[in-house]
Enzyme design. Structure first.
Site, PDB file in Angstrom:
ATOM      1  N   GLY A  23       4.436 -60.729  49.936  1.00 45.31           N
ATOM      2  CA  GLY A  23       2.998 -60.518  49.756  1.00 45.31           C
ATOM      3  C   GLY A  23       2.648 -59.829  48.450  1.00 45.31           C
ATOM      4  CB  CYS A  79      16.549 -52.724  43.816  1.00 41.93           C
ATOM      5  SG  CYS A  79      15.401 -53.961  44.361  1.00 41.93           S
TER       6      CYS A  79
END
Lengths: 454, 88
Positions: free
Chosen positions: A253, A378
């Site tokens: 999303g 990350c």
């Protein structure tokens, strides 16, 4: 010092004629001397941040801002309609359910799927986990082999690692220098044992587009399920799951200007792909992902997909214009800049550049007016060069000097100009300080130097 | 754009959209809204089908309402200005 004092005299004599006493003369001399000296250093090396304000956002691969139109669609479901979409006994449930089903249609429409083939998850990481572990475990009695690439996202590689612990065999396909896999290597890797191929559509670090339609065709002919992590691709390039023979696809999303905390998984019904669910519970989402669907977030994802469908061509043209402008500016002023990844077969909104003889981390520090990253979010905490760059064969020193410029729907021409100009200035400044750069300017080939070991 | 919507209606809506878009406190949303509205009207200039013209007109009207609401929300949660806004 001699040249300095030589420069000093005209200034002193202009400002302080004859009358000046010796004491004053000395104090003025030291003062002017300091000023001259520091100015000289300033121009070359100093980091002077004369600008103030929030930094510009150039990290669209990490996440994107929520489009105001998306927020507008979500708000009613945060403010007024709080029903559980799975409540079948009252109006609160029905209104939420119809909103979720509308969102499902909007997501399906964008990728050419049937709404029944879309399940809502918490994000692309969960979708990837469900696809890889789910398919592998379901077909484990007969097939125990998975094929993926070396440049996948961490969550795909980690899922594969987990499966290796359960006794599965995993093939990590190498990629070429431009970041694209070789189709014949994929074909050779497939065995009758193979249950799943997982290859990402657009790489998050270097923006390379894989030949998804060709991979899909190979997988179909060998009767292997094909999963693609399309978090960076959905809504940005045209995708049709039927034309491209995709069996499972992960959608996020917050990469399509939607909210964080929602994603979707496309899972083919004909021929049916079966999975073993990871999460046990109430059996929502056709039993594949239990847990109440968050209505406002699902509505947000749906709205984001509808807008992306409508705006795709417009946004893509804008990305091409901006990235071309950015690259032209950088290349007109700087040499020894390498673009990582294929220049043609990649998404224009992701520009990964290596500035030779500049340390990436110090450039990031210098460019504090711009929100940038050297790779995926990350791994942004570690100083290690990214495994993606290593997989495409980037030299260690160049991998350390790479920066990813992520452009998005809301990036402006002025922002691109500002960032390009700042980047040029700081790269020049940092190179000026580098002894290696000096040697290159003198014509020494750095690679031939034998460094002594201490 | 013969029947359905008149030229003056379109012009008035365009002006309203631009005026409201200008009010976005967020630099990026403001720039995008202005650019998008301008380009969308330029694109729709050659629409001759009255049905399509009405459809586009209504879509623009919906977006005007969205912009009005989102400008209000943006004003409630203002942030520090971007570095690029302070340069000029």
């Amino acid at each position: 010092m001699f040249s300095l004092s030589k420069n000093m005299f005209p200034i002193l004599f202009k400002n302080y004629p004859r009358k000046v006493s010796l004491k004053d003369y000395i104090s003025v001399l030291t003062l002017e001397c300091q000023k001259l000296y520091s100015n000289k250093v300033d121009e070359k090396f100093a980091l002077n941040h004369e600008d103030f304000g929030r930094p510009l956002y150039f990290d669209a691969q990490a996440t994107t801002p929520v489009d105001p139109r998306v927020l507008d669609a979500m708000l009613p479901y945060l403010v007024s309609y709080h029903g559980n979409p799975h409540s079948r006994t009252h109006a609160y449930g029905w209104e939420s359910e119809s909103a979720v089903e509308k969102a499902r249609e909007q997501v399906a429409q964008l990728i050419g799927a049937d709404p029944k083939e879309i399940i809502f998850t918490s994000g692309a990481t969960e979708s990837n986990n469900i696809s890889i572990k789910g398919v592998a475990r379901f077909y484990a009695p007969r097939k125990k082999h998975i094929v993926t690439t070396q440049i996948e996202h961490k969550c795909v590689l980690d899922s594969c690692r987990a499966l290796e612990g359960e006794g599965f065999k995993v093939t990590y396909l190498p990629v070429e220098q431009n970041g694209i896999i070789k189709l014949n290597e994929l074909e050779n890797a497939l065995t009758p044992e193979t249950s799943l191929v997982s290859i990402m559509t657009i790489n998050n670090e270097i923006g390379v587009k894989q030949p998804i339609a060709d991979i899909g065709a190979i997988c179909k002919s060998k009767k292997v399920f094909f999963h693609t992590d399309a978090a960076q691709a959905v809504g940005k390039i045209p995708i049709d799951v039927n034309k491209m023979n995709i069996d499972l696809m992960s959608i996020s999303g917050h990469k399509v200007y939607g909210p964080k905390g929602i994603g979707a998984l496309y899972i083919r019904r004909r021929p049916r792909v079966r999975i073993e669910p990871i999460q046990s519970g109430g059996g929502q989402e056709r039993g594949m992902r239990s847990g109440t669907v968050p209505t406002p977030l699902a509505v947000g994802l749906g709205a984001a997909c509808e807008i992306a469908d409508r705006e795709m061509a417009y946004d893509h043209a804008w990305m091409e214009k901006l990235s071309q402008r950015f690259l032209d500016k950088i290349n007109s002023k700087l040499s020894h800049v390498i673009r990582n990844g294929d220049p043609k077969e990649s998404y224009p909104g992701c520009v990964n550049l290596s500035f030779a003889f500049v340390e990436g981390e110090s450039l990031l520090m210098a460019l504090k007016d711009v929100a940038l990253s050297s790779g995926s979010a990350c791994t942004s905490a570690s100083l290690e060069p990214s495994y993606v760059l290593r997989a495409i064969g980037t030299d260690e020193d160049l991998a350390h000097s790479s920066i990813r410029f992520g452009l998005g729907r809301f990036t402006t021409v002025e922002e691109v100009d500002y960032t390009a100009e700042k980047t040029i200035r700081h790269v020049e400044r940092l190179r000026e300080m580098s002894p290696l750069w000096e040697m290159v300017q003198e014509g020494v080939d750095i690679k031939t130097i034998q460094w002594s070991q201490h | 754009m013969s029947s359905g919507v008149t030229k003056s209606q379109i012009l008035s809506l365009y002006k309203q959209l631009m005026r409201e878009s200008q009010k976005f406190p967020n630099y990026n949303f403001r720039s995008y809204a202005l650019r998008r509205v301008r380009d969308a009207f330029k694109e729709a200039k050659n629409v001759t089908d009255p049905k399509l013209a009405v459809k586009e007109f209504n879509y623009a009207k919906e977006n005007l309402d969205i912009i009005k609401r989102q400008v209000l929300i943006g004003e409630m949660y203002r942030t520090e200005k971007l570095v690029i806004e302070n340069v000029r």
